[in-house]
Write an enzyme that holds these catalytic residues in place. Structure first.
Site, PDB file in Angstrom:
ATOM      1  N   TYR A 186      -1.540  -3.591  -6.988  1.00 53.37           N
ATOM      2  CA  TYR A 186      -1.267  -4.377  -5.791  1.00 53.37           C
ATOM      3  C   TYR A 186      -2.375  -4.314  -4.736  1.00 53.37           C
ATOM      4  CZ  TYR A 186       1.055  -6.694  -2.039  1.00 53.37           C
ATOM      5  OH  TYR A 186       1.349  -7.591  -1.056  1.00 53.37           O
ATOM      6  N   ARG A 193       2.217 -12.265  -0.617  1.00 50.75           N
ATOM      7  CA  ARG A 193       0.909 -12.658  -0.072  1.00 50.75           C
ATOM      8  C   ARG A 193       0.327 -13.856  -0.813  1.00 50.75           C
ATOM      9  NH1 ARG A 193      -1.672  -8.954   3.943  1.00 50.75           N
ATOM     10  NH2 ARG A 193      -0.049  -7.405   4.291  1.00 50.75           N
ATOM     11  N   CYS A 231       0.688  -7.612  11.740  1.00 48.83           N
ATOM     12  CA  CYS A 231       0.930  -7.720  13.183  1.00 48.83           C
ATOM     13  C   CYS A 231       0.174  -8.884  13.812  1.00 48.83           C
ATOM     14  CB  CYS A 231       0.587  -6.409  13.883  1.00 48.83           C
ATOM     15  SG  CYS A 231       1.762  -5.096  13.487  1.00 48.83           S
ATOM     16  N   ASP A 246      -9.252 -10.019   8.675  1.00 52.21           N
ATOM     17  CA  ASP A 246      -8.747  -8.673   8.374  1.00 52.21           C
ATOM     18  C   ASP A 246      -9.762  -7.556   8.627  1.00 52.21           C
ATOM     19  OD1 ASP A 246      -6.438  -7.181   7.390  1.00 52.21           O
ATOM     20  OD2 ASP A 246      -7.625  -6.729   5.608  1.00 52.21           O
ATOM     21  N   LYS A 282      -9.654  -2.554   1.422  1.00 51.64           N
ATOM     22  CA  LYS A 282      -9.387  -1.415   2.296  1.00 51.64           C
ATOM     23  C   LYS A 282     -10.166  -0.166   1.866  1.00 51.64           C
ATOM     24  CE  LYS A 282      -7.132  -3.943   4.876  1.00 51.64           C
ATOM     25  NZ  LYS A 282      -5.757  -4.231   5.195  1.00 51.64           N
ATOM     26  N   HIS A 311     -10.583  -2.686  11.245  1.00 54.32           N
ATOM     27  CA  HIS A 311      -9.466  -3.508  10.757  1.00 54.32           C
ATOM     28  C   HIS A 311      -9.231  -4.612  11.787  1.00 54.32           C
ATOM     29  CE1 HIS A 311      -4.988  -3.597   9.239  1.00 54.32           C
ATOM     30  NE2 HIS A 311      -5.745  -4.427   8.573  1.00 54.32           N
ATOM     31  N   ARG A 344       0.847  -1.196   0.000  1.00 56.36           N
ATOM     32  CA  ARG A 344       0.000   0.000   0.000  1.00 56.36           C
ATOM     33  C   ARG A 344       0.883   1.247   0.000  1.00 56.36           C
ATOM     34  NH1 ARG A 344      -1.827   0.709   4.346  1.00 56.36           N
ATOM     35  NH2 ARG A 344      -1.150  -1.127   5.484  1.00 56.36           N
ATOM     36  N   SER A 370      -1.383  -3.699  10.212  1.00 53.61           N
ATOM     37  CA  SER A 370      -1.005  -4.570   9.109  1.00 53.61           C
ATOM     38  C   SER A 370       0.246  -5.387   9.468  1.00 53.61           C
ATOM     39  CB  SER A 370      -0.727  -3.737   7.860  1.00 53.61           C
ATOM     40  OG  SER A 370      -1.888  -2.987   7.551  1.00 53.61           O
TER      41      SER A 370
END
Ligand code: GTP
Ligand code: SPV
Ligand code: MN
Length: 594
Positions: free
Chosen positions: A198, A366, A251, A278, A207, A227, A70, A249
């Site tokens: 991406y 990912r 974590c 998420d 998001k 989130h 991002r 993110s």
């Protein structure tokens, strides 16, 4: 007409006039469509076939090396009034933003196919679900949206019934970082993204819609778009508590959502059910409790670190029908990343692996896979009414100070804990990694409006008839002097969740401290853990002197939101600061006694 909804047809026509694609494809979401798109991408080189013996239906995509995460500095929230974006967002005047990005869209799809992607965020029959349409020129985006959302004809039918939808326009453009913007127009329920292919920049349901636009809608309509992962913890008596947890993110959300109970817990009959990894949308139900849905239908998970030791459920989920982005390859074309056994042959950029070039897989590489592939996928994940939430958890990467777990005294204190959250930055966004920054409720990159108004919205759920979840703060990332993690983490995090559930059920007392309620001696189950007592003491220590500085820093941070900061939060911060000031330190007490 490709839709019975005039507003949708009209918008598609308008976008086509601006972007001038060679053809328009309305996505129906069928298997046949998915297979045809994969075939076409294999031919064009956009996808690379992985070893079909070991990984049937799996493919690799390599994004442009400058397009791997991002881009927060290029992400804008364009409210008519700059004040509404807050210091937590980059802002641009809506008219100026439209002009800037429309200039880039002009003719950008010439020679390309324009895909119209109707999608539903949430179970298709859920009153909590919301729909959108993404227009994109990227077939990679289409197949990812198919996995990540309920995409196709059913979503389009719901949109035609409801008559409204979030508009998302996306073009990969030239993949030039100098010609890249991710823009949001909350008042118009519109997203415009250009120049990136991406993840969070391009899969607009994720998001952009489910957090930035939805958080704005949620504020107006009395719900929360967060989130957060959602996980069900079933105890040996067969009772399940659902927990929603916000970590920034990279974590640990995916890992916690899929955790495997430690051996002793498994023997006793504990089970873990994955509802989401998420994003969480929740709203109060008729009984006053908060009910949550996972608006997504798939996982876009961090690959590095995923292994049989850390997250076997994720590894099993991606055994087939998964798309990998920016991972490395073994000599026999299996996907590879740091943390897996075996050796890499080809790095994420397609070069022969050379450690001098850095890690073999990109740190933000990912996997994309359907959520129902997860062995612990919850049957309740499809429930239209959502699952009732017993506890909300906040946490981040904090090498020092923050204890393993603490509980907020009440809702207001919990909102302060969420607002005060800090974490070291990760590879999920471009920029420096490992820098400690405030990331309130793990929403710094995703809250679509002024944080001061957002904190006020959170506080507003504390109503007389509300049956609110307890709020906790955790830290799996506390480090020892030598830089190693003090807490084993992963599956053993269930030990901490069990403590929370015991608190929710009123079975244990904890100890009151100025910063919150911590586990009393013996309350945290550590049997079978090779954790020495000193480590546990450090993990549960409250350093009053350091905490006084932390509270001062939290006060400064809150003050940065100016007059929009709710007074109740300022008072709460002062209350905690005062409680810390009133602590008489042991040495001082001793000195006084002498
Ligand atoms: P996003 O998808 O970016 O929102 O991330 P996420 O919060 O889902 O993070 P994820 O679970 O994918 O974890 C990211 C990294 O943290 C991985 O490298 C994990 O191995 C690591 N991690 C996750 N849980 C733990 C834990 O309990 N302890 C430690 N030390 N590391 C963890
Ligand atoms: C995150 O960065 O928090 C993610 C990945 O979950 S992305 O979809 O790229 O935002
Ligand atoms: Mn995320």
């Amino acid at each position: 007409m490709a839709s019975t909804l005039e507003a949708l047809d009209h918008w598609v026509t308008e976008v086509a006039a601006m972007t001038r694609p060679a053809r328009i494809h309305w996505c129906d979401g069928t298997d046949g469509e998915y297979r045809a798109l994969v075939q076409q991408m294999l031919e064009s080189g956009t996808l690379i076939e992985l070893n079909q013996q070991t990984h049937p239906g799996c493919y690799l995509h390599r994004s442009h090396p400058s397009d791997v995460a991002r881009v927060e500095h290029l992400t804008f929230v364009c409210h008519p009034d700059e004040q509404d974006a807050g210091p937590n967002n980059h802002w641009m005047d809506p008219a100026a933003a439209h002009a800037k990005i429309d200039a880039l869209y002009d003719g950008c799809m010439e020679g390309r196919t324009m895909y119209v992607v109707p999608y539903c965020m949430g179970p298709i029959d859920s009153p909590l679900a919301r729909c959108g349409v993404e227009i994109t020129d990227s077939p990679y985006v289409v197949v990812n949206m198919r996995i990540m959302t309920r995409m196709g004809a059913a979503a389009q039918a719901r949109i035609e019934r409801e008559g409204h939808f979030v508009k998302g326009l996306h073009s990969v453009g030239e993949l030039d970082p100098e010609r890249r913007f991710i823009m949001h127009f909350p008042a118009e329920l519109t997203i415009k993204s250009y120049g990136s292919g991406y993840g969070g920049n391009a899969l607009l349901g994720k998001k952009c819609h489910a957090l930035r636009i939805a958080s704005h809608q949620a504020r107006n309509e009395g719900w929360l778009a967060e989130h957060m992962l959602i996980v069900g913890i079933e105890n040996p008596r067969g009772e399940t508590h659902y927990i929603a947890a916000a970590f920034p993110s990279a974590c640990g959300k995916t890992n916690l959502a899929m955790l495997i109970p430690p051996e002793g817990y498994r023997r006793d009959g504990w089970k873990v059910w994955t509802v989401g990894d998420d994003i969480c949308w929740m709203r109060p139900g008729a009984d006053g409790r908060l009910y949550a849905i996972n608006p997504e239908a798939g996982f876009f998970g961090v690959a590095p670190g995923t292994s049989d030791e850390t997250n076997p459920n994720a590894l099993q989920s991606v055994a087939r029908d998964a798309i990998f982005t920016n991972v490395a390859l073994t000599a026999d074309s299996q996907p590879w990343w740091e943390g897996l056994p075996g050796t890499p042959a080809i790095d994420w950029q397609g070069r022969p692996f050379d450690p001098a070039h850095g890690p073999a897989a990109h740190p933000n590489s990912r996997f994309t896979v359907a959520a129902n592939r997860c062995p612990t996928w919850s049957a309740q994940a499809e429930a239209p009414q959502g699952v009732p939430i017993s506890a909300i958890v906040f946490g981040g990467r904090r090498p020092s100070l923050l204890p393993l777990v603490m509980e907020a005294r009440d809702w207001t204190h919990g909102v302060l804990m969420g607002a005060a959250m800090g974490s070291e930055t990760t590879a999920a966004a471009t920029g420096a990694v490992g820098v400690l920054r405030r990331d309130s409720m793990a929403m710094k990159p995703f809250c679509g409006y002024h944080y001061g108004d957002y904190f006020r919205h959170w506080l507003s759920f504390d109503q007389p008839d509300a049956v609110l979840p307890k709020i906790f703060h955790v830290n799996w990332f506390r480090k020892d002097k030598d830089g190693t993690f003090l807490w084993p983490g992963y599956g053993d995090n269930l030990r901490v969740l069990e403590w929370m559930i015991q608190r929710v059920e009123g079975r244990i007392e904890g100890v009151q401290t100025p910063i919150g309620i911590l586990p009393a001696a013996g309350e945290l189950r550590v049997d079978g853990l090779n954790l020495d007592g000193r480590k546990l003491d450090v993990l549960l220590d409250v350093d009053h002197v350091a905490w006084r500085s932390e509270l001062a820093a939290i006060g400064d941070y809150l003050a940065s939101f100016g007059s929009r900061l709710p007074e109740a939060l300022r008072i709460e911060q002062q209350r905690v600061a005062r409680a810390l000031d009133n602590v008489i330190e042991e040495p001082r007490r001793e000195a006084m006694a002498r």
